[in-house]
Design a protein around this motif. Structure first.
Motif, mmCIF file in Angstrom:
data_model
loop_
_atom_site.group_PDB
_atom_site.id
_atom_site.type_symbol
_atom_site.label_atom_id
_atom_site.label_comp_id
_atom_site.label_asym_id
_atom_site.label_seq_id
_atom_site.Cartn_x
_atom_site.Cartn_y
_atom_site.Cartn_z
ATOM 1 N N VAL B 34 -22.490 3.497 -83.206
ATOM 2 C CA VAL B 34 -22.116 4.912 -83.237
ATOM 3 C C VAL B 34 -21.487 5.260 -84.582
ATOM 4 O O VAL B 34 -21.851 6.246 -85.229
ATOM 5 C CB VAL B 34 -21.129 5.239 -82.086
ATOM 6 C CG1 VAL B 34 -20.483 6.595 -82.308
ATOM 7 C CG2 VAL B 34 -21.830 5.195 -80.747
ATOM 8 N N VAL B 35 -20.540 4.422 -85.014
ATOM 9 C CA VAL B 35 -19.824 4.698 -86.259
ATOM 10 C C VAL B 35 -20.782 4.678 -87.448
ATOM 11 O O VAL B 35 -20.768 5.574 -88.296
ATOM 12 C CB VAL B 35 -18.693 3.665 -86.467
ATOM 13 C CG1 VAL B 35 -18.042 3.833 -87.821
ATOM 14 C CG2 VAL B 35 -17.660 3.806 -85.381
ATOM 15 N N MET B 36 -21.651 3.649 -87.495
ATOM 16 C CA MET B 36 -22.612 3.542 -88.594
ATOM 17 C C MET B 36 -23.499 4.777 -88.660
ATOM 18 O O MET B 36 -23.670 5.386 -89.718
ATOM 19 C CB MET B 36 -23.504 2.309 -88.388
ATOM 20 C CG MET B 36 -22.832 1.013 -88.741
ATOM 21 S SD MET B 36 -22.588 0.938 -90.501
ATOM 22 C CE MET B 36 -20.880 0.703 -90.630
ATOM 23 N N LEU B 37 -24.065 5.143 -87.502
ATOM 24 C CA LEU B 37 -24.984 6.282 -87.483
ATOM 25 C C LEU B 37 -24.271 7.554 -87.917
ATOM 26 O O LEU B 37 -24.803 8.347 -88.681
ATOM 27 C CB LEU B 37 -25.577 6.458 -86.078
ATOM 28 C CG LEU B 37 -26.578 5.393 -85.649
ATOM 29 C CD1 LEU B 37 -27.088 5.690 -84.252
ATOM 30 C CD2 LEU B 37 -27.738 5.323 -86.627
ATOM 31 N N ILE B 46 -25.381 11.090 -77.773
ATOM 32 C CA ILE B 46 -24.382 11.110 -76.702
ATOM 33 C C ILE B 46 -24.576 9.916 -75.778
ATOM 34 O O ILE B 46 -23.622 9.330 -75.296
ATOM 35 C CB ILE B 46 -24.464 12.440 -75.936
ATOM 36 C CG1 ILE B 46 -24.126 13.585 -76.889
ATOM 37 C CG2 ILE B 46 -23.491 12.457 -74.778
ATOM 38 C CD1 ILE B 46 -24.406 14.939 -76.337
ATOM 39 N N GLN B 47 -25.844 9.535 -75.556
ATOM 40 C CA GLN B 47 -26.107 8.387 -74.675
ATOM 41 C C GLN B 47 -25.418 7.130 -75.183
ATOM 42 O O GLN B 47 -24.870 6.352 -74.390
ATOM 43 C CB GLN B 47 -27.613 8.100 -74.576
ATOM 44 C CG GLN B 47 -28.387 9.105 -73.772
ATOM 45 C CD GLN B 47 -29.045 10.129 -74.682
ATOM 46 O OE1 GLN B 47 -28.506 10.463 -75.736
ATOM 47 N NE2 GLN B 47 -30.197 10.639 -74.278
ATOM 48 N N LEU B 48 -25.428 6.959 -76.516
ATOM 49 C CA LEU B 48 -24.832 5.762 -77.094
ATOM 50 C C LEU B 48 -23.316 5.795 -76.919
ATOM 51 O O LEU B 48 -22.688 4.799 -76.558
ATOM 52 C CB LEU B 48 -25.203 5.685 -78.575
ATOM 53 C CG LEU B 48 -25.145 4.309 -79.195
ATOM 54 C CD1 LEU B 48 -26.016 3.348 -78.415
ATOM 55 C CD2 LEU B 48 -25.594 4.375 -80.639
ATOM 56 N N GLN B 49 -22.728 6.989 -77.160
ATOM 57 C CA GLN B 49 -21.288 7.140 -76.963
ATOM 58 C C GLN B 49 -20.941 6.866 -75.498
ATOM 59 O O GLN B 49 -19.936 6.228 -75.195
ATOM 60 C CB GLN B 49 -20.870 8.559 -77.371
ATOM 61 C CG GLN B 49 -19.376 8.763 -77.424
ATOM 62 C CD GLN B 49 -18.700 7.837 -78.427
ATOM 63 O OE1 GLN B 49 -19.025 7.820 -79.611
ATOM 64 N NE2 GLN B 49 -17.771 7.018 -77.951
ATOM 65 N N ASP B 50 -21.797 7.338 -74.596
ATOM 66 C CA ASP B 50 -21.567 7.099 -73.168
ATOM 67 C C ASP B 50 -21.675 5.616 -72.833
ATOM 68 O O ASP B 50 -20.950 5.123 -71.966
ATOM 69 C CB ASP B 50 -22.567 7.900 -72.322
ATOM 70 C CG ASP B 50 -22.036 9.285 -72.009
ATOM 71 O OD1 ASP B 50 -20.844 9.522 -72.272
ATOM 72 O OD2 ASP B 50 -22.802 10.127 -71.501
#
Lengths: 530, 169
Positions: B34-37, B46-50
């Motif tokens: 998430v941070v890299m992207l 949002i799916q990744l954050q979830d």
């Protein structure tokens, strides 16, 4: 005395009894209030439907985004410890600065402050420091008492030095209370209080605290040196050290962890990243550092980690000039050449991290570290979850209302109220997590107290300092529980208690200084935010 | 019967431990991605954050029973240090009977309707466009209670469990 007040006394006594019996603290904090609630409900004095809210509270903990940083910071600490990076760091800094115990103690304090500030979570910080600095200090012949006290005390610094979770939660509660108080005395447009105000306000008092710790440590070392038993180990520090560190160890052992900690802290302080985001970068950096220092047996791991760091540096430079940003503004994405290069570099970094992870796995370092992290996080979350059971039962017995009636019925104006609030918070700090204190006490006393001419930032900083002190105070300070869980068993619990007493006194002195000179807390936020 | 149960308790704990290790790795890898992207490419899912929030939520609760079994929960040993092993064992048994079983039993009891409701609507993410399956995350709480009860019973049946030292740590 009302029936509820009697039951609250029973609750307090059985809770202390259960904690002292030596059963896991988590079970005692959750179990004892629940049993008291059951017994009280048999007499018709407690409504058991209060307990039905417990699963909701647990879901609240599970879905709290602030807490995601906890396991990541714990993992970072454990990897730094397992790979002996933190130990080398401490030793090398001591070598660099000169080879005396006072320098070692001051570097421990300095590094502790850095780590405490960057994690902001008591449990994680103390456990990390206990594993990292204690063995180093003991080896150098610093007494276990001074070492334990220093670790417990500087571990709680994360509560007062921004960015701290206490200050974030306090900011929310204080601004509500201040608004309510000012409106009730007819000021309908008070200056709002922000989390930024509290961060700025806490900087100077935190600095004063660290300075006092440092001065005390130097004095305590002089005392220790007079002890003949201590004097006999005097030679050890010279034997274990090999003189000034070489350029190689400076580059590979000192610079990376310091840069990592400083950049993790800096990115949080300057608002570039949230604590959780910074923590994940911290873990990634630690993985690279650990893999890079696996030793001569694995030169490929070092090559991979250096290459990944170089790629990261290139990526950051490209990002600085906006070259990697993928543009969606036209409704579809247009890949430029620099985008493609950015993607390749990103993929390279990801590969580097995965290969380093694999190297750590091969070195049998990865799985034990993950395992230990799971257990330590479980211990921290166990206490947070258990504390919400305690606060449910406390409210079920109308404990919050009882406190409010006690406070409002006081003679002597707002100074008495302030003093009693501070005393109350101090006592509650023994049994409750800071989250509970902030959410129970501030809504009760804030709207009453802040009607008087009291600066809300000053009040908040006093509360934060106070909570921090009670975490440190024996026998129920949370810091001591956490430290106990990592301290070697030959350091007696009573010894730990004695070790923190001087630091508790320093805390009280700092609170008095801030009371006498409110400008310490209010000058900087007024300067920065007008 | 008793041996079979103890074996079952041991197996479930091993399984749970392995699952927790996986979740922890997932929390780190997903959060790092998430941070890299976000910082490099200015994109986010949002799916990744979830994925981060979900795996953290399940991890923070499922880890509790495995720490119970490994005796990783911190104790105040100011009096315990003086106790004989038999007395210490009596306190442990009392803690399981009077604290562990009621706390996790009651939580199971009160969590059931909440989780059942979440299943009935197949509750998804709170964010629009987030990951489905939030009801599975909530289910971790009753599972945790069941696991804690199983480990509690195992501790009652076998006095050696708590003194087993972790080979890994």
């Amino acid at each position: 005395m009302t029936v509820e007040a009697v039951w609250l006394c029973v609750l307090a006594i059985s809770l202390f009894g259960a904690i002292l019996s030596g059963v896991p603290v988590m079970l005692a904090i959750a179990g004892a209030p629940m049993i008291v609630a059951f017994v009280a409900s048999m007499f018709g004095h407690f409504d058991l439907s209060y307990l039905a809210a417990f699963p909701q509270r647990v879901f609240g903990v599970m879905n709290n985004p602030l807490l995601v940083a906890v396991p990541l910071f714990v993992l970072m600490g454990i990897l730094l410890e397992r790979s002996q990076q933190a130990e080398k760091l401490l030793i090398n800094i001591t070598r660099l600065m000169g080879q005396t115990r006072s320098v070692l103690v001051l570097s421990v304090l300095f590094i502790s402050t850095l780590i405490a500030a960057s994690t902001g979570i008591i449990g994680a910080t103390i456990i990390m420091l206990g594993m990292i600095s204690l063995p180093t200090m003991l080896k150098a012949g610093i007494s276990a008492r001074l070492g334990s006290g220093l670790i417990c005390a500087s571990g709680t610094l994360g509560q007062i030095i921004p960015p701290s979770i206490v200050l974030i939660l306090l900011g929310d509660q204080i601004s509500n209370a201040y608004l309510e108080a000012q409106q009730s005395v007819g000021n309908f447009a008070p200056e709002p209080v922000s989390v930024g105000d509290l961060f700025a306000g806490a900087l100077l008092p935190g600095f004063v605290l660290v300075c006092l710790y440092g001065v005390y440590c130097l004095i305590a070392l002089t005392w220790d040196a007079r002890d003949p038993e201590r004097a006999s180990i005097e030679g050890k520090i010279g034997e274990t050290d090999g003189g000034m560190p070489t350029i190689g160890s400076l580059l590979m052992e000192i610079a990376p962890p310091v840069l990592l900690i400083v950049s993790v802290l800096g990115s949080i302080l300057f608002g570039i990243a949230t604590p959780t985001e910074a923590a994940s970068i911290g873990v990634a950096g630690t993985i690279l550092i650990a893999a890079g220092n696996l030793g001569e047996a694995r030169p490929s791991a070092r090559l991979i980690s250096v290459a990944t760091v170089v790629l990261a540096a290139i990526a950051l430079t490209m990002q600085r000039y906006g070259l990697t940003k993928i543009d969606f503004s036209q409704g579809h994405h247009t890949f430029t050449l620099s985008n493609v290069i950015g993607c390749i570099i990103g993929a390279g970094m990801a590969l580097g991290i995965l290969l380093s992870l694999f190297a750590l796995f091969r070195a049998r370092m990865l799985v034990p570290s993950l395992h230990k992290t799971v257990q330590i996080s479980a211990m921290i979350f166990g206490i947070i979850i258990a504390a919400s059971m305690l606060s449910l039962v406390f409210r079920g017995f109308d404990g919050d209302e009882l406190v409010a009636t006690l406070l409002t019925g006081l003679p002597g104006g707002h100074w008495t109220l302030l003093l009693l609030t501070m005393l109350g918070i101090f006592l509650l700090g023994f049994v409750l997590e800071f989250i509970e204190i902030v959410f129970i006490v501030v809504p009760i006393v804030g709207p009453i107290l802040l009607q008087a001419d009291i600066h809300p930032v000053w009040f908040a900083i006093l509360i934060a300092l106070n909570i921090q002190t009670s975490f440190l105070t024996p026998p129920f300070g949370f810091a001591l529980f956490y430290y106990r869980s990592v301290a070697p068993s030959d350091i007696a619990t009573l010894e730990i208690y004695k070790s923190v007493i001087p630091f508790v006194i320093l805390q009280l002195i700092t609170i008095c200084i801030v009371v006498v000179f409110p400008a310490l807390a209010t000058w900087l936020p007024d300067l920065l935010f007008g | 019967m008793q041996t079979a149960f103890l074996h079952f308790a041991y197996r479930t704990d091993c399984l749970n431990k392995a699952f927790c290790l996986g979740l922890l790795s997932l929390v780190f890898l997903a959060q790092f991605t998430v941070v890299m992207l976000r910082y490099l490419f200015n994109i986010g899912f949002i799916q990744l954050q979830d994925t981060v929030s979900y795996s953290f939520a399940v991890l923070c609760i499922l880890a509790v029973p495995t720490a119970l079994r490994s005796d990783a929960h911190v104790r105040v040993d100011i009096f315990r240090a003086e106790q004989s092993p038999a007395t210490a064992r009596r306190f442990d048994v009392a803690a399981v009977i009077f604290f562990l079983i009621p706390v996790f039993g009651l939580t199971l009891w009160h969590a059931y309707p909440l989780v059942a409701y979440s299943w009935s609507i197949f509750e998804g993410s709170r964010e629009t466009g987030g990951l489905p399956g939030f009801f599975l995350v909530l289910t971790a709480l009753p599972i945790t209670c069941a696991l804690a009860l199983i480990q509690g019973l195992a501790i009652l049946l076998d006095s050696k469990i708590l003194s087993e030292k972790e080979a890994a740590s």
